[in-house]
Design a protein around this motif. Structure first.
Motif, PDB file in Angstrom:
ATOM      1  N   ILE A 148       0.846  -1.379  -0.109  1.00 16.75           N
ATOM      2  CA  ILE A 148       0.267  -0.052   0.015  1.00 16.75           C
ATOM      3  C   ILE A 148       0.695   1.421   0.151  1.00 16.75           C
ATOM      4  CG2 ILE A 148      -1.897   1.342   1.086  1.00 16.75           C
ATOM      5  CD1 ILE A 148      -2.668  -1.336   2.393  1.00 16.75           C
ATOM      6  N   ALA A 149       0.647   2.086  -0.959  1.00 15.50           N
ATOM      7  CA  ALA A 149       1.604   3.274  -1.216  1.00 15.50           C
ATOM      8  C   ALA A 149       1.191   4.229   0.063  1.00 15.50           C
ATOM      9  CB  ALA A 149       1.301   3.976  -2.231  1.00 15.50           C
ATOM     10  N   SER A 150       2.288   5.075   0.320  1.00 14.86           N
ATOM     11  CA  SER A 150       2.091   5.862   1.626  1.00 14.86           C
ATOM     12  C   SER A 150       1.243   7.110   1.403  1.00 14.86           C
ATOM     13  CB  SER A 150       3.615   6.513   1.856  1.00 14.86           C
ATOM     14  OG  SER A 150       4.177   7.361   0.596  1.00 14.86           O
ATOM     15  N   ARG A 151       1.078   7.547  -0.129  1.00 19.70           N
ATOM     16  CA  ARG A 151      -0.107   8.477  -0.314  1.00 19.70           C
ATOM     17  C   ARG A 151      -1.485   7.989  -0.080  1.00 19.70           C
ATOM     18  NH1 ARG A 151       0.443  11.369  -5.964  1.00 19.70           N
ATOM     19  NH2 ARG A 151       2.584  12.035  -4.688  1.00 19.70           N
ATOM     20  N   THR A 152      -1.622   6.504  -0.288  1.00 18.09           N
ATOM     21  CA  THR A 152      -3.097   6.135   0.114  1.00 18.09           C
ATOM     22  C   THR A 152      -3.087   5.999   1.440  1.00 18.09           C
ATOM     23  OG1 THR A 152      -2.726   4.694  -2.234  1.00 18.09           O
ATOM     24  CG2 THR A 152      -4.335   4.150  -0.494  1.00 18.09           C
ATOM     25  N   LEU A 153      -2.326   5.615   2.080  1.00 20.77           N
ATOM     26  CA  LEU A 153      -2.389   5.456   3.714  1.00 20.77           C
ATOM     27  C   LEU A 153      -2.625   7.054   4.167  1.00 20.77           C
ATOM     28  CD1 LEU A 153       0.669   2.983   4.639  1.00 20.77           C
ATOM     29  CD2 LEU A 153      -1.951   2.519   4.771  1.00 20.77           C
ATOM     30  N   ARG A 154      -1.927   7.951   3.622  1.00 16.99           N
ATOM     31  CA  ARG A 154      -2.209   9.268   4.199  1.00 16.99           C
ATOM     32  C   ARG A 154      -3.567   9.874   3.757  1.00 16.99           C
ATOM     33  NH1 ARG A 154       1.210  11.652   1.023  1.00 16.99           N
ATOM     34  NH2 ARG A 154       2.981  11.062   2.424  1.00 16.99           N
ATOM     35  N   THR A 155      -4.172   9.419   2.410  1.00 15.80           N
ATOM     36  CA  THR A 155      -5.384   9.691   2.221  1.00 15.80           C
ATOM     37  C   THR A 155      -6.258   8.890   2.988  1.00 15.80           C
ATOM     38  OG1 THR A 155      -4.750  10.166   0.002  1.00 15.80           O
ATOM     39  CG2 THR A 155      -6.961   9.905   0.432  1.00 15.80           C
ATOM     40  N   GLN A 203       6.093   6.485   6.982  1.00 17.99           N
ATOM     41  CA  GLN A 203       5.014   5.435   6.795  1.00 17.99           C
ATOM     42  C   GLN A 203       4.538   5.032   7.993  1.00 17.99           C
ATOM     43  OE1 GLN A 203       6.454   2.185   4.162  1.00 17.99           O
ATOM     44  NE2 GLN A 203       4.291   1.020   4.360  1.00 17.99           N
ATOM     45  N   ASP A 204       5.351   4.587   8.988  1.00 16.34           N
ATOM     46  CA  ASP A 204       5.050   4.346  10.446  1.00 16.34           C
ATOM     47  C   ASP A 204       4.194   5.127  10.974  1.00 16.34           C
ATOM     48  OD1 ASP A 204       6.311   1.983   9.909  1.00 16.34           O
ATOM     49  OD2 ASP A 204       8.295   2.363  11.000  1.00 16.34           O
ATOM     50  N   GLN A 205       4.345   6.647  10.632  1.00 16.40           N
ATOM     51  CA  GLN A 205       3.806   7.684  11.439  1.00 16.40           C
ATOM     52  C   GLN A 205       2.284   7.586  10.865  1.00 16.40           C
ATOM     53  OE1 GLN A 205       5.536  11.275  10.456  1.00 16.40           O
ATOM     54  NE2 GLN A 205       7.530  11.054  12.185  1.00 16.40           N
ATOM     55  N   PHE A 206       2.228   7.423   9.430  1.00 16.71           N
ATOM     56  CA  PHE A 206       0.826   7.344   9.296  1.00 16.71           C
ATOM     57  C   PHE A 206      -0.058   6.249   9.559  1.00 16.71           C
ATOM     58  CE2 PHE A 206       2.194  10.976   6.453  1.00 16.71           C
ATOM     59  CZ  PHE A 206       1.192  11.734   6.607  1.00 16.71           C
TER      60      PHE A 206
END
Length: 457
Positions: free
Chosen positions: A3-10, A312-315
């Motif tokens: 899973i991309a970091s941008r997706t997790l952020r969104t 990534q861990d933060q999000f």
């Protein structure tokens, strides 16, 4: 699965925005009773930021957890509560009121929930039918149309004199039935105003809703009640809470409820947690198994964001925490709904069981009353009537029967004897027959004696 970091952020920010949108912030200076275990009045005489009024020599009674606007006795009393500060918010806000109404079986009274302009606020308590030309909204709770109770909404722009209107009840723009008297539990009425609609809810269920009403800011909240001179209703106010979904619009900021966190302890916990996660990942890689990165833990320890180095861990941590909050909130909501449903079911079951008992009791009482009335009528007849004439009549009837028997009995006996006794002819026949028999017997005797041998001595 990657899973991309941008997706997790969104996903994280979307979830956070959704949670923030659902959050409700209480406006403290327009509310009371919102804190459990805290008295609504510090001195049991007044409520901060609210004005308490009554009519004539009556003043509503303020207790630790409620305000009695109208007492159960005597009747003809009026009481009101008015907020000293207006509402400075035009967006999404909610005002809810918890009240209770008790009284006799045929009691009467009404309760008003006001949101009006400054010119009408802080006046002598009144009702819809006696109010002057007000500018704003009022919700009326009374026994309109004899349905056991109803909630109706009225609007006025200051030009309509409702008390002089020939049919003021026809001015309501929305209504629903609600049996609010002698329930044993509090009734909750909620006024929800949002961008595009106005909704009134009773005990969590929609009463009526419209998209044609928009209430302005700067108006005042109020609650008033009045009781009938005979068989009055007692109205108690337990809570009045005004809340909004935007924290920046609150009149009073939230105070810090918890002590500041121990940053050193949080840093140690975060380092230990990250070390355990890395060790777990390495073990999964060595064993040829992929960790379940999509699983969300049930609880996370408090950590300082600066101690989580990887973006990534933060999000991921933020996403997990928001998901946990949402899950717990949904679980609490489900539990509350279940508790409410169970309580309603128990209440309905209890009422269904009590109704037949009441019917049987009423039937038994009616039968007992009927027997008592019959007994009283018999006693009255026995006490009021004189039986002397009746006894004389019976006596005369017996005497007449006796005289009749004395006169008629010999004739009847003679007739019976003559009808059933032997005739003279039969008697003569029997006498002649007896003599003939005797004579014949004597002749036979003589003949036999003459023919018998003689003995000589």
């Amino acid at each position: 699965m990657y899973i991309a970091s941008r997706t997790l952020r969104t996903v994280a920010w979307s979830t956070f925005a959704f949670s923030a949108a659902r959050a409700q912030y209480v406006i403290d200076n327009l509310s009371f009773g919102q804190k459990d275990g805290v008295y609504i009045s510090p001195d049991l005489r007044a409520i901060p930021h609210w004005i308490i009024q009554g009519n004539a020599d009556y003043v509503p009674q303020v207790l630790s957890d409620r305000v009695i606007l109208t007492p159960p006795y005597p009747g003809g009393k009026r009481g009101s509560l008015w907020a000293q500060d207006p509402l400075h918010h035009t967006g999404d806000w909610t005002a809810e009121l918890d009240f209770r109404a008790t009284g006799m079986e045929r009691g009467a009274g009404n309760l008003q929930f006001w949101y009006v302009r400054d010119s009408q606020a802080h006046e002598t308590p009144t009702s819809l039918y006696t109010a002057s030309k007000f500018d704003g909204l009022v919700l009326v709770i009374d026994q309109y149309e004899g349905h056991g109770g109803s909630v109706r909404g009225f609007l006025n722009d200051g030009t309509i004199d409702i008390k002089s209107h020939p049919e003021p009840d026809t001015l309501a723009f929305g209504k629903c039935d609600h049996a609010y008297r002698n329930r044993g539990v509090l009734s909750n009425i909620k006024l929800h105003h949002a961008e595009g609609f106005l909704e009134v809810m009773i005990d969590g269920e929609s009463c009526f809703k419209t998209d044609k009403v928009k209430l302005p800011e700067g108006y005042y909240f109020g609650v008033s009640a009045s009781s009938a001179p005979e068989n009055p209703d007692s109205f108690e106010i337990h809570k009045f809470i005004v809340s909004t979904t935007k924290s920046v619009t609150r009149e009073e900021p939230n105070k810090q409820r918890y002590p500041p966190p121990d940053h050193q302890a949080q840093a140690n916990l975060a380092s230990q947690k990250i070390h355990e996660q890395q060790t777990h990942k390495q073990q999964n890689k060595q064993s040829g198994r992929l960790g379940d990165q999509t699983s969300i833990p049930q609880m996370l320890e408090d950590v300082v964001a600066a101690n989580i180095r990887s973006q990534q861990d933060q999000f991921a941590d933020l996403h997990n925490r928001i998901q946990i909050i949402n899950n717990r909130q949904a679980l609490i909501h489900d539990l509350l709904e279940k508790m409410h449903t169970d309580a309603e079911n128990r209440h309905n079951d209890l009422m269904n069981r009590l109704v037949p008992l009441d019917d049987r009791s009423a039937a038994t009482i009616r039968n007992v009353e009927k027997v008592e009335r019959t007994t009283m009528e018999i006693l009255r007849d026995l006490e009021s009537k004189d039986f002397k004439d009746m006894m004389n009549q019976i006596h005369r009837a017996l005497e007449n029967n006796h005289e009749g028997l004395k006169v008629a009995l010999p004739d009847v006996v003679g007739k019976v004897v003559r009808g059933h006794g032997p005739s003279i002819t039969s008697f003569l026949f029997v006498a002649v027959a007896v003599q003939i028999m005797i004579t014949g017997a004597y002749v036979v005797y003589k003949k036999r004696r003459g023919g018998a041998p003689k003995k000589y001595l």
